[in-house]
Enzyme design. Sequence first.
Site, PDB file in Angstrom:
ATOM      1  CD  GLU A   1      -2.930  -1.043   0.131  1.00 37.93           C
ATOM      2  OE1 GLU A   1      -3.267   0.071  -0.300  1.00 37.93           O
ATOM      3  OE2 GLU A   1      -3.347  -2.110  -0.365  1.00 37.93           O
TER       4      GLU A   1
ATOM      5  CG  ASP B   1       2.385  -6.860  -5.879  1.00 35.36           C
ATOM      6  OD1 ASP B   1       1.970  -6.424  -4.795  1.00 35.36           O
ATOM      7  OD2 ASP B   1       1.740  -7.654  -6.592  1.00 35.36           O
TER       8      ASP B   1
HETATM    9 ZN   LIG Z   1      -2.709  -2.247  -4.428  1.00 32.04          ZN
END
Ligand SMILES: [Zn+2]
Length: 447
Positions: free
Chosen positions: A299, A382
């Site tokens: 996040e 990611d």
């Molecule tokens: Zn995300």
Amino acid sequence: MLGSLVDNVVDMFQASNVDWKKIIIVGAIFDFGFKTVLDVLQYRSQCRASPPAEITKTGLIDQTTFIKSQNYSKSKLRFGMFERTISLFQNIAFLKYNLLPKIWEYSKVTAATYFHGGDIVAGIVTMLIIGAGSTVVGLPLDWYHTFVMEKKFGFNKQTFKLWVVDNIKSWVLALILTPPLLAAILMIINYFGKMFVFYLVLFMLVLNVLAMIIYPTIIAPIFNKYEPLEDGELKTAIENLAASQSFPLGRIYVVDGSTRSTHSNAYFIGLPWYKQIVLYDTLISENTSDEIVAVLSHELGHWKRNHIPFLLASGLLNAGLNFAFLGLFLDNASFFSSLGFNAGDMPTVVALLVFSDALGPLTAILQLVQNLIVRSCEYDADRFSVRLGYGENLKTALVNLNKSNLSSVDADRLYSTFYHSHPILPERLRAINEEMDVKKSAEKKRQ
Ligand SMILES: [Zn+2]
């Protein structure tokens, strides 16, 4: 050159002999057919006997969970097809029996008699009538979804009483918010004429910023309880992560998501200089601290890599293009007369309600592009997390999240391209593994 092309397109749309009603009905049937084909393809992908190799390799999802996730997907697909069929009949009935002009006439009389108002008040009345109608149709469907489907798969923790209270709260909220928002939109369109697209986009931007303030402080607490995260290992680990990236961490909250369902999640919310983290209690109970921190590092990647303003900008551009399409119908006499309106009667609210149906394929392409953009941001976040060293924990956390939400671990390619804003689990695991390899070989070279 471009100017004359635009003029030609506008002329084409506003020509007097276009039978818009027929175009909308044929478009709705095509749209229905196309989406049903996608659903059938996806249904087939949910009948495969074993999960993709990336999933098997983790050893974290057993065959029983896999089959359960497939059954859940199939059940959602069947439900979606049923809902879509109802909405197709509803839309065709609306057009066939000229319900829009009838509702508009009634709204005009109501607005004049009870509120001494003109077209803007009538527009609000129309929107509320249509909203009430779709709520009545939607209620039994929502009841079935919550108390039959979600319950069957062990997700629903909601009582009937809580469901009723939640619904009443949403209606009150819609009754309070719809009139001023719709009035503002209608006024902007009426006042700025051809320039309305620009001002409406500006209005959307203001709304977005307001929502960032109002949603976490006023709206979300109406439905859920937010409590500050207790001091301890997890809180310290989150604070360390935030400090290492100079993230403007405000408070960390735990939300009681478990009173309604066992689906779990985590997100950031707030203004650029003061952000709150919200963790679902279900996320905390199902993951280790390291895994939760790994989810938050993803996040945080969205923030660090400027995805939030970028996504806001692309969302606004998307909205702007939609408004430009809307502009093709606002003073379009053939559009309104083919829908059954009297000559000269061209209510803006009706154009707002129907224009996207008339342009189904165009709005579908815009949605597709928006999904591609969001997906590329997901991969990027990611990668960010892997570079910070959270690769392994991110993988297990994603598998845990997937497991507790019974998200499908496999998908049809075409279906996924159209519908998924997030890459599915095996795609993400594959990309994370690749990035971890890149990181490893870079470290080796440095030694
Ligand atoms: Zn995300």
